[in-house]
Design a protein around this motif. Structure first.
Motif, short mmCIF file in Angstrom:
data_model
loop_
_atom_site.label_atom_id
_atom_site.label_comp_id
_atom_site.label_asym_id
_atom_site.label_seq_id
_atom_site.Cartn_x
_atom_site.Cartn_y
_atom_site.Cartn_z
N LEU A 148 0.84 -1.20 0.00
CA LEU A 148 0.00 0.00 0.00
C LEU A 148 0.87 1.25 0.00
CD1 LEU A 148 -2.73 1.47 0.23
CD2 LEU A 148 -2.62 1.15 2.71
N ARG A 149 1.95 1.23 0.80
CA ARG A 149 2.83 2.40 0.87
C ARG A 149 3.40 2.77 -0.50
NH1 ARG A 149 4.55 5.15 4.86
NH2 ARG A 149 3.88 3.65 6.44
N LYS A 150 3.67 1.75 -1.34
CA LYS A 150 4.24 2.01 -2.67
C LYS A 150 3.25 2.71 -3.60
CE LYS A 150 7.52 -1.78 -2.41
NZ LYS A 150 7.68 -3.22 -2.60
N VAL A 151 1.95 2.47 -3.40
CA VAL A 151 0.97 3.06 -4.32
C VAL A 151 0.21 4.24 -3.70
CG1 VAL A 151 0.65 0.94 -5.64
CG2 VAL A 151 -0.87 1.39 -3.69
N ASP A 152 0.18 4.32 -2.36
CA ASP A 152 -0.58 5.39 -1.70
C ASP A 152 0.02 5.63 -0.32
OD1 ASP A 152 -2.43 7.14 -0.64
OD2 ASP A 152 -4.19 5.98 -1.26
N GLU A 153 1.08 6.44 -0.29
CA GLU A 153 1.81 6.65 0.97
C GLU A 153 0.94 7.31 2.04
OE1 GLU A 153 6.10 8.23 2.63
OE2 GLU A 153 5.62 8.48 0.51
N LYS A 154 0.09 8.23 1.60
CA LYS A 154 -0.78 8.94 2.56
C LYS A 154 -1.70 7.96 3.27
CE LYS A 154 -3.27 13.31 2.93
NZ LYS A 154 -4.41 12.93 3.76
N ALA A 155 -2.31 7.06 2.49
CA ALA A 155 -3.21 6.05 3.08
C ALA A 155 -2.43 5.14 4.03
CB ALA A 155 -3.89 5.24 1.99
N ALA A 156 -1.21 4.76 3.63
CA ALA A 156 -0.38 3.89 4.47
C ALA A 156 -0.05 4.56 5.80
CB ALA A 156 0.90 3.51 3.73
N ASN A 157 0.17 5.88 5.76
CA ASN A 157 0.47 6.61 7.00
C ASN A 157 -0.75 6.70 7.91
OD1 ASN A 157 3.12 7.06 6.32
ND2 ASN A 157 2.72 9.02 5.33
N GLU A 158 -1.94 6.70 7.31
CA GLU A 158 -3.19 6.84 8.08
C GLU A 158 -3.73 5.51 8.60
OE1 GLU A 158 -6.08 9.02 5.84
OE2 GLU A 158 -4.99 10.91 6.02
N PRO A 161 -0.86 -0.97 10.14
CA PRO A 161 -0.64 -2.26 9.45
C PRO A 161 -1.55 -3.39 9.96
CG PRO A 161 1.46 -1.26 10.04
CD PRO A 161 0.40 -0.41 10.66
N ASN A 162 -1.92 -3.34 11.24
CA ASN A 162 -2.78 -4.39 11.79
C ASN A 162 -4.24 -4.25 11.40
OD1 ASN A 162 -0.54 -5.46 12.98
ND2 ASN A 162 -0.95 -4.64 15.01
N ASN A 163 -4.59 -3.07 10.87
CA ASN A 163 -5.98 -2.88 10.42
C ASN A 163 -6.08 -3.43 9.00
OD1 ASN A 163 -8.58 -2.04 9.90
ND2 ASN A 163 -8.30 -0.01 10.77
N VAL A 164 -5.98 -4.78 8.92
CA VAL A 164 -5.84 -5.42 7.60
C VAL A 164 -7.05 -5.18 6.70
CG1 VAL A 164 -4.22 -7.19 8.33
CG2 VAL A 164 -6.64 -7.64 8.57
N LYS A 165 -8.22 -5.03 7.31
CA LYS A 165 -9.43 -4.81 6.51
C LYS A 165 -9.32 -3.51 5.70
CE LYS A 165 -14.38 -5.33 6.95
NZ LYS A 165 -15.54 -5.34 7.83
N ARG A 166 -8.86 -2.45 6.36
CA ARG A 166 -8.73 -1.16 5.67
C ARG A 166 -7.55 -1.15 4.71
NH1 ARG A 166 -8.64 3.90 9.17
NH2 ARG A 166 -8.68 4.89 7.14
N VAL A 167 -6.48 -1.86 5.06
CA VAL A 167 -5.31 -1.95 4.14
C VAL A 167 -5.75 -2.63 2.85
CG1 VAL A 167 -3.04 -2.99 3.79
CG2 VAL A 167 -3.58 -1.96 6.00
N ILE A 168 -6.47 -3.75 3.00
CA ILE A 168 -6.96 -4.49 1.83
C ILE A 168 -7.91 -3.62 1.01
CG2 ILE A 168 -8.50 -6.40 1.12
CD1 ILE A 168 -7.18 -8.07 3.36
N ARG A 279 -3.47 7.02 19.12
CA ARG A 279 -3.95 7.07 17.72
C ARG A 279 -5.29 7.81 17.61
NH1 ARG A 279 -2.43 1.71 17.64
NH2 ARG A 279 -4.57 0.95 17.38
N GLN A 280 -6.15 7.60 18.61
CA GLN A 280 -7.44 8.31 18.61
C GLN A 280 -7.21 9.82 18.64
OE1 GLN A 280 -8.96 6.11 22.11
NE2 GLN A 280 -10.86 5.84 20.97
N LEU A 281 -6.30 10.27 19.51
CA LEU A 281 -6.03 11.70 19.62
C LEU A 281 -5.46 12.25 18.31
CD1 LEU A 281 -4.64 11.75 23.25
CD2 LEU A 281 -6.62 13.04 22.44
N THR A 282 -4.58 11.48 17.68
CA THR A 282 -4.02 11.89 16.38
C THR A 282 -5.14 12.07 15.36
OG1 THR A 282 -1.98 10.70 16.86
CG2 THR A 282 -2.38 11.26 14.56
#
Length: 319
Positions: A148-158, A161-168, A279-282
């Motif tokens: 994901l980081r290779k195609v959409d760095e912004k999404a990867a930062n947000e 990695p453990n939120n596999v559902k959203r990564v997929i 992460r919630q505060l961020t």
């Protein structure tokens, strides 16, 4: 700018263990409101201790929605939340009350508040999802997160990695449309809200918040979290169920499966809950139109906080 043609909505958000529940109930009593929970775990029946679910006594007669709605075997996601919450807002309005959304799942709150479409049914592929799920099984979360980081760095930062559902989902969207999901979400986020709202985020000193988190976990263990998870396990639930992926549940399940000791499980729950609060505060810091309420500024006095909220709500024509 107030717009009285829009449905009024109040949001009380913030990190876990900051005291959102008590504040939302006190405010609801004061302004004739009902509460909709924006919590991904309290929606489940039989999952009371680990989710720090509001009790009947704590509710003090205030009607709560989206608590004890689903069985633990059922799936709860952002689309389900939006559908339920919109229906509940209508019920509350027809009951002559004001809806308060209370909870810490910022992603859910954002989707409802701006009517964001994060989940376009036209852009889905079982084939791509199956392939990515297989990669996660064989090569791990970090490997697919790096894709994901290779195609959409912004999404990867947000997305963690453990939120596999959203990564997929982010990769699936990219492969099907050729676009970045982060760009799609940005476009959705600048929508004007269909609500006349005030969005309060409760916060307190980080060290104090972390102390409260640790204390809360100890109380959960004392109150029988292990027995609660044991009953769910005996019911046939496993780490594959979405409900069992919640903080507290997956760790105790690992203990019951003899993967880790109880001491390790408690340590991990505390550590990961502190990370989750951070992460919630961020997330909330990125949100627009938010009114931050630092409890120290009000001498930790909930009455002063309620009065401040009411001033803001009067100014917006909500009360």
């Amino acid at each position: 700018m107030q717009n009285n043609d829009k449905q009024s909505l109040i949001i009380i958000a913030g990190p876990t263990a900051v005291g959102k529940t008590a504040l939302s109930i006190e405010l609801a009593k004061s302004i004739n409101a009902s509460i909709i929970s924006a919590d991904s775990m309290q929606v489940y029946k039989h999952m009371d201790i680990g989710s720090a679910k509001v009790t009947k006594d704590e509710m003090q007669g205030i009607k709560h929605y989206l608590i004890d709605v689903l069985e633990p075997e059922e799936e709860f996601n952002i689309a389900t939340f939006k559908q339920f919450a919109k229906n509940d807002i209508e019920y509350i309005k027809n009951d002559g009350k004001i809806p308060i959304i209370a909870g810490g799942t910022g992603f859910y709150i954002q989707a409802l508040l701006y009517d964001i479409n994060f989940d376009d049914d036209a852009n889905k592929s079982d084939e791509i999802r199956d392939r990515l799920e297989n990669l996660i099984t064989t090569k791990g979360n970090e490997f697919v997160h790096n894709m994901l980081r290779k195609v959409d760095e912004k999404a990867a930062n947000e997305i963690h990695p453990n939120n596999v559902k959203r990564v997929i989902r982010a990769l699936e969207y990219h492969y099907l449309t050729g676009e970045k999901i982060s760009k799609h979400n940005e476009t959705e986020r600048i929508k004007e809200s269909p609500y006349n709202f005030k969005y309060f985020v409760i916060n307190e000193d980080r060290a104090l918040l972390y102390k409260n988190i640790d204390k809360r976990v100890d109380i959960m263990i004392e109150n029988g979290l292990v027995d609660e998870v044991k009953a769910l396990k005996e019911r046939g639930l496993t780490k594959d169920n979405i409900s069992m992926q919640g903080l507290g549940y997956k760790e105790i399940l690992s203990y019951l499966n003899n993967d880790i000791s109880l001491e390790e499980a408690v340590y991990i729950i505390k550590r990961d809950t502190r990370h989750f609060a951070k992460r919630q505060l961020t997330w909330f810091k990125r949100e627009k139109d938010v009114i931050w309420i630092n409890k120290e500024d009000f001498s930790f006095d909930n009455n002063k906080i309620i009065e401040f909220m009411k001033e803001q709500l009067k100014g917006a024509g909500i009360i």
